[in-house]
Design a protein around this motif. Structure first.
Motif, mmCIF file in Angstrom:
data_model
loop_
_atom_site.group_PDB
_atom_site.id
_atom_site.type_symbol
_atom_site.label_atom_id
_atom_site.label_comp_id
_atom_site.label_asym_id
_atom_site.label_seq_id
_atom_site.Cartn_x
_atom_site.Cartn_y
_atom_site.Cartn_z
ATOM 1 N N ASP A 115 0.803 -1.210 0.000
ATOM 2 C CA ASP A 115 0.000 0.000 0.000
ATOM 3 C C ASP A 115 0.844 1.272 0.000
ATOM 4 O O ASP A 115 0.329 2.363 0.183
ATOM 5 N N LYS A 122 -7.942 10.032 3.279
ATOM 6 C CA LYS A 122 -8.504 8.911 2.517
ATOM 7 C C LYS A 122 -9.215 7.931 3.436
ATOM 8 O O LYS A 122 -10.301 7.420 3.118
ATOM 9 N N MET A 123 -8.608 7.672 4.609
ATOM 10 C CA MET A 123 -9.205 6.749 5.574
ATOM 11 C C MET A 123 -10.557 7.274 6.054
ATOM 12 O O MET A 123 -11.534 6.518 6.169
ATOM 13 N N CYS A 179 -12.569 9.179 4.437
ATOM 14 C CA CYS A 179 -13.522 9.025 3.329
ATOM 15 C C CYS A 179 -13.981 7.577 3.183
ATOM 16 O O CYS A 179 -15.142 7.313 2.852
ATOM 17 N N GLU A 180 -13.093 6.635 3.459
ATOM 18 C CA GLU A 180 -13.466 5.225 3.375
ATOM 19 C C GLU A 180 -14.480 4.857 4.451
ATOM 20 O O GLU A 180 -15.364 4.020 4.238
ATOM 21 N N TYR A 181 -14.357 5.509 5.626
ATOM 22 C CA TYR A 181 -15.317 5.259 6.706
ATOM 23 C C TYR A 181 -16.644 5.978 6.468
ATOM 24 O O TYR A 181 -17.711 5.408 6.660
ATOM 25 N N THR A 188 -15.437 11.937 -1.149
ATOM 26 C CA THR A 188 -14.070 12.115 -1.641
ATOM 27 C C THR A 188 -13.337 13.147 -0.785
ATOM 28 O O THR A 188 -13.953 13.890 -0.016
#
Length: 309
Positions: free
Chosen positions: A71, A285-286, A288-290, A294
């Motif tokens: 990653d 980014k993390m 936004c993933e939760y 964006t």
């Protein structure tokens, strides 16, 4: 024949970096005919014992050095990274010494690791605050596959003698931690072998080599530095005092961030520092993933609460 197949695969995978049977043999310090014979006959080859140990150790160590997390941010050819690679290449061409310095988190280590990944004939050693002259040369001896016992003078001369036979570039990361004796020992090894030597560290390294506080103690070392690069970061001031942030935009783009205002906010928060920029983008980014969506300015501001910037 497994090792023979591994050798063939290793050479083929690194052809773009100039690898060949002859170069591989030179890196191992053995006759090129031994590599050719071993590839054809495997362990039954009469000189197999001269090939197997050095070849296996070299390939195993190379794989360990270039192993990266899946990653990890893909390597981006920033201005600093391209300049670092150029400085190392010049040191190799001239069999000279070079220095690379910059603030913590400016991208030094990532750039030199990429160089090592694409240049199998390089040796990367990462120093710590506990690295002494002897421990440094014991690590180098292990990388060269030579005896690591004896006094520091024996280790210096043994390493230099081996480097004379090989085409190797020595890169020392976090060299600002090295004590005077270790730095002077590296200088003597370079004098004896003419092996390219690159010292990489924070701005403290440059200060150590050039400050009047060092007196004449490191004059012989600093006078041998033929090339240097001082990192400017992902954004820097040009000659007209304008902020150039093309590299920052490229890093942000890799996280899907192209909005001008959002990039500007990241610039103000991370101040062009590579590591801080990447951490800020990763936390954004993390989030936004939760929570979905964006990366935008609000997300970036929220991410700052999770970091020490």
């Amino acid at each position: 024949m497994k090792l023979a197949n591994d050798i063939v695969r290793f050479i083929k995978e690194n052809e773009k970096s100039g690898m060949s049977q002859n170069k591989f043999a030179k890196l191992l310090g053995i006759n090129p005919a031994y590599i050719s014979g071993y590839i054809k006959e495997g362990s039954s080859y009469k000189y197999a014992h001269k090939v197997e140990g050095p070849a296996k150790n070299y390939i195993d160590n190379f794989i360990k050095k270039v192993d990266v997390l899946q990653d990890e941010l893909p390597f981006i050819k920033t201005r600093d990274a391209k300049s670092i690679h150029a400085v190392i290449s010049w040191a190799v061409k001239d069999r000279d010494m070079a220095m690379i310095s910059g603030a913590a988190g400016s991208g030094k280590t990532r750039a030199i690791r990429e160089y090592v990944r694409t240049h199998p004939d390089s040796i990367l050693i990462e120093a710590t605050i506990n690295t002494s002259a002897k421990s440094l040369f014991k690590i180098l001896a292990g990388e060269l596959g030579i005896e690591s016992k004896g006094c520091i003078d024996d280790l210096i001369r043994r390493s230099a003698a081996e480097l004379k036979k090989l085409s190797k570039t020595i890169i020392i990361d976090e060299a600002e931690h090295l004590p005077y004796r270790a730095l002077e020992s590296l200088r003597r090894m370079h004098d004896f072998s003419r092996a390219p030597l690159v010292l990489v560290g924070t701005n403290k390294l440059q200060l150590n080599l050039t400050s009047s506080r060092s007196g004449d103690a490191l004059e012989q070392l600093s006078s041998r530095v033929g090339n240097k690069w001082i990192l400017g970061g992902l954004s820097y001031l040009n000659d007209d005092n304008q902020i150039i942030s093309d590299d920052l935009k490229e890093v942000c783009k890799s996280f899907g961030v192209e909005d001008r205002d959002c990039v500007g906010l990241i610039q103000r928060l991370a101040k062009g520092n590579f590591r801080k920029t990447e951490k800020l983008l990763r936390r954004s980014k993390m989030l936004c993933e939760y929570g979905g969506g964006t990366i935008n300015e609000d997300v970036v501001k929220e991410a700052t609460k999770m970091l020490l910037l």
